[in-house]
Scaffold this motif. Structure first.
Motif, short mmCIF file in Angstrom:
data_model
loop_
_atom_site.label_atom_id
_atom_site.label_comp_id
_atom_site.label_asym_id
_atom_site.label_seq_id
_atom_site.Cartn_x
_atom_site.Cartn_y
_atom_site.Cartn_z
N PRO B 157 -30.16 19.82 -10.04
CA PRO B 157 -29.38 18.57 -10.03
C PRO B 157 -29.28 17.97 -8.63
O PRO B 157 -29.36 18.70 -7.63
CB PRO B 157 -28.00 19.02 -10.53
CG PRO B 157 -28.21 20.35 -11.17
CD PRO B 157 -29.38 20.97 -10.49
N ALA B 158 -29.09 16.67 -8.59
CA ALA B 158 -28.97 15.98 -7.29
C ALA B 158 -27.83 16.58 -6.47
O ALA B 158 -27.92 16.69 -5.24
CB ALA B 158 -28.75 14.50 -7.51
N GLY B 159 -26.76 16.98 -7.16
CA GLY B 159 -25.62 17.57 -6.47
C GLY B 159 -26.01 18.85 -5.72
O GLY B 159 -25.53 19.13 -4.63
N THR B 160 -26.92 19.61 -6.34
CA THR B 160 -27.37 20.86 -5.71
C THR B 160 -28.17 20.55 -4.44
O THR B 160 -28.07 21.26 -3.43
CB THR B 160 -28.22 21.67 -6.70
OG1 THR B 160 -27.44 21.92 -7.86
CG2 THR B 160 -28.69 22.99 -6.11
N VAL B 161 -28.96 19.47 -4.51
CA VAL B 161 -29.74 19.07 -3.33
C VAL B 161 -28.78 18.75 -2.18
O VAL B 161 -28.97 19.21 -1.05
CB VAL B 161 -30.63 17.84 -3.64
CG1 VAL B 161 -31.33 17.34 -2.39
CG2 VAL B 161 -31.65 18.17 -4.72
N LYS B 162 -27.73 18.00 -2.49
CA LYS B 162 -26.77 17.62 -1.46
C LYS B 162 -26.04 18.86 -0.91
O LYS B 162 -25.83 18.99 0.29
CB LYS B 162 -25.75 16.64 -2.04
CG LYS B 162 -26.33 15.28 -2.35
CD LYS B 162 -25.25 14.42 -3.00
CE LYS B 162 -25.80 13.12 -3.54
NZ LYS B 162 -24.81 12.42 -4.39
N THR B 163 -25.69 19.77 -1.82
CA THR B 163 -25.00 20.99 -1.39
C THR B 163 -25.89 21.82 -0.47
O THR B 163 -25.45 22.34 0.56
CB THR B 163 -24.61 21.85 -2.63
OG1 THR B 163 -23.87 21.04 -3.52
CG2 THR B 163 -23.81 23.06 -2.24
N ARG B 164 -27.16 21.90 -0.85
CA ARG B 164 -28.08 22.69 -0.01
C ARG B 164 -28.22 22.04 1.37
O ARG B 164 -28.31 22.74 2.39
CB ARG B 164 -29.46 22.79 -0.68
CG ARG B 164 -29.46 23.74 -1.87
CD ARG B 164 -30.82 23.85 -2.49
NE ARG B 164 -30.77 24.64 -3.72
CZ ARG B 164 -31.80 24.88 -4.50
NH1 ARG B 164 -33.00 24.43 -4.19
NH2 ARG B 164 -31.66 25.61 -5.59
N MET B 165 -28.24 20.72 1.38
CA MET B 165 -28.37 20.04 2.67
C MET B 165 -27.13 20.26 3.52
O MET B 165 -27.23 20.52 4.73
CB MET B 165 -28.60 18.54 2.42
CG MET B 165 -28.70 17.72 3.69
SD MET B 165 -30.00 18.29 4.82
CE MET B 165 -31.29 17.12 4.45
N MET B 166 -25.96 20.20 2.88
CA MET B 166 -24.72 20.44 3.62
C MET B 166 -24.72 21.85 4.21
O MET B 166 -24.35 22.05 5.36
CB MET B 166 -23.50 20.31 2.68
CG MET B 166 -23.19 18.89 2.27
SD MET B 166 -22.61 17.89 3.66
CE MET B 166 -20.88 18.32 3.70
N HIS B 167 -25.19 22.77 3.39
CA HIS B 167 -25.26 24.17 3.83
C HIS B 167 -26.23 24.30 5.01
O HIS B 167 -25.93 24.96 6.02
CB HIS B 167 -25.75 25.03 2.66
CG HIS B 167 -25.48 26.48 2.84
ND1 HIS B 167 -25.14 27.32 1.81
CD2 HIS B 167 -25.51 27.26 3.95
CE1 HIS B 167 -24.98 28.54 2.27
NE2 HIS B 167 -25.21 28.53 3.57
N ALA B 168 -27.38 23.65 4.87
CA ALA B 168 -28.38 23.70 5.94
C ALA B 168 -27.83 23.11 7.23
O ALA B 168 -28.01 23.67 8.32
CB ALA B 168 -29.64 22.96 5.50
#
Lengths: 211, 185
Positions: B157-168
């Motif tokens: 999901p797009a939300g997961t992409v954003k979460t991964r980016m925040m984490h990165a």
């Protein structure tokens, strides 16, 4: 469109790479105008992006292409080979179908006898030819279907005596009496041969024996 | 004449080898780099390039044109890389693991500039990211893809992409802060 501060922070990387939708971009720019913290975060991201190590190109590109090219070509050859296998299988099935069909025709043919020039019996019943009867050798082309062959033998009012041989030769017995081809009566053996040779798909026709 | 990506795909669907060659040279590096980030071994990544390109040759006609050619290609690359990882039974961190455990360094921009100005540090911190987080950073900044496109490629999901980016982002900032503080000593 309005965004929370968290949403704005999440979208910053894609604001930087210029892929946000116009609505998102506009909302984010409004938020940036009002938030010093968001501006600082954007600056940090810019620095990070600009300092990302250069990406290396694939060193094996040329070799890799040659490998793929070989596979593509061998795949095409394989397909072509498989097509040949299919054609051969179809041809084999046709030969079997023709042979089965011819066998059935032989079974259904009126019982009678055929005599070769040497006086040997070749008929299914092993007796001699009747007056006016003859046996022909006919070789059909590979393009001829069983239906075509059957139709031609029916036109001659003939029946299969033997064959087909490995060379595709069939022996057909018929009678000159009351034989009508192309709407006219035929009584001469040479006329029958001539007519046969004129038929598409007939590669060879000759008299085996006649009486 | 230089064909567009979509024109190349059409030509490949018509089994034109020249088009495939052009496509290969245009995209093999992108596929290689993306696969390498997932697989970590150049040999495996090269193998994936070969497999992906063969898939393109065989299935170019299935490209529907709804996404960009690059997105479609990286999506194939992702699937193949993940399959290979599964075969090799490798494990990666979960998406949201320890997101909150990473301290946001919240360092002043001037200090951050100092740390980030050292390209070696940034490279080192990138290497410390988990594969999933690094993937998102790279697809965003190297391949310049939108988050919906990344979502399509990674099938998350797009939300997961954003979460991964925040984490990165947090991990990178924390890493750079750490390196900076080490320098101070």
């Amino acid at each position: 469109m309005s965004l929370t501060e968290k949403e704005c922070s999440e979208l910053l990387p894609w604001y930087l790479n210029g892929t946000l939708s116009p609505d998102e971009r506009q909302a984010l720019e409004s938020a940036l105008d009002q938030s010093e913290q968001l501006k600082q975060e954007l600056e940090k991201l810019k620095l990070l992006r600009d300092r990302l190590p250069e990406q290396e190109n694939y060193a094996g590109s040329d070799l890799g292409w040659r490998r793929l090219q070989k596979q593509i070509r061998s795949g095409q050859a394989e397909n072509s080979k498989n097509n040949w296998k299919t054609y051969i299988a179809i041809a084999a099935m046709l030969v079997i179908a023709v042979q089965v069909g011819l066998f059935n025709l032989m079974q259904s043919a009126p019982s009678g006898d055929v005599q070769l020039l040497g006086g040997r019996s070749v008929g299914s019943q092993g007796s001699v030819l009747a007056e006016g009867q003859l046996v022909l050798q006919i070789q059909f082309g590979s393009q001829m279907s069983w239906q075509d062959i059957k139709q031609l033998i029916n036109e001659l009012n003939g029946s299969i005596v033997q064959g087909p041989s490995a060379l595709g030769v069939i022996q057909v017995r018929l009678s000159r009496d009351n034989l009508i081809l192309d709407g006219r009566p035929i009584t001469q053996t040479t006329d029958i041969i001539q007519w046969l040779k004129a038929q598409p798909g007939v590669e060879h026709a000759a008299v085996e024996t006649a009486k | 004449m230089e064909l567009t990506d979509k024109e190349l795909i059409q030509a490949i669907a018509g089994q034109q080898e020249k088009a495939m060659e052009q496509f290969y040279h245009r995209f093999s590096s992108i596929v290689y780099r993306f696969a390498l980030r997932t697989l970590n071994t150049p040999m495996d990544a090269s193998e994936i390039v070969n497999e992906v390109m063969m898939e393109v040759w065989k299935k170019a006609h299935t490209y529907a044109g709804q996404s960009s050619v690059k997105t479609w290609l990286l999506s194939i690359t992702h699937h193949k890389s993940v399959d290979l990882v599964r075969k090799n039974v490798r494990h990666d961190h979960d998406d949201d693991d320890a997101l909150n455990e990473i301290a946001d360094p919240n360092c002043p921009i001037s200090d951050f500039q100092e740390a980030a100005s050292n390209q070696k540090y940034v490279g080192q911190c990138m290497d410390e990211l988990s594969d999933k987080h690094r993937q998102v950073v790279e697809l965003t900044f190297y391949e310049e893809l939108s988050y919906p496109e990344i979502s399509d490629i990674l099938v998350v999901p797009a939300g997961t992409v954003k979460t991964r980016m925040m984490h990165a982002k947090k991990s990178l900032l924390a890493c750079l802060s750490r390196l900076l503080s080490r320098e101070d000593f």
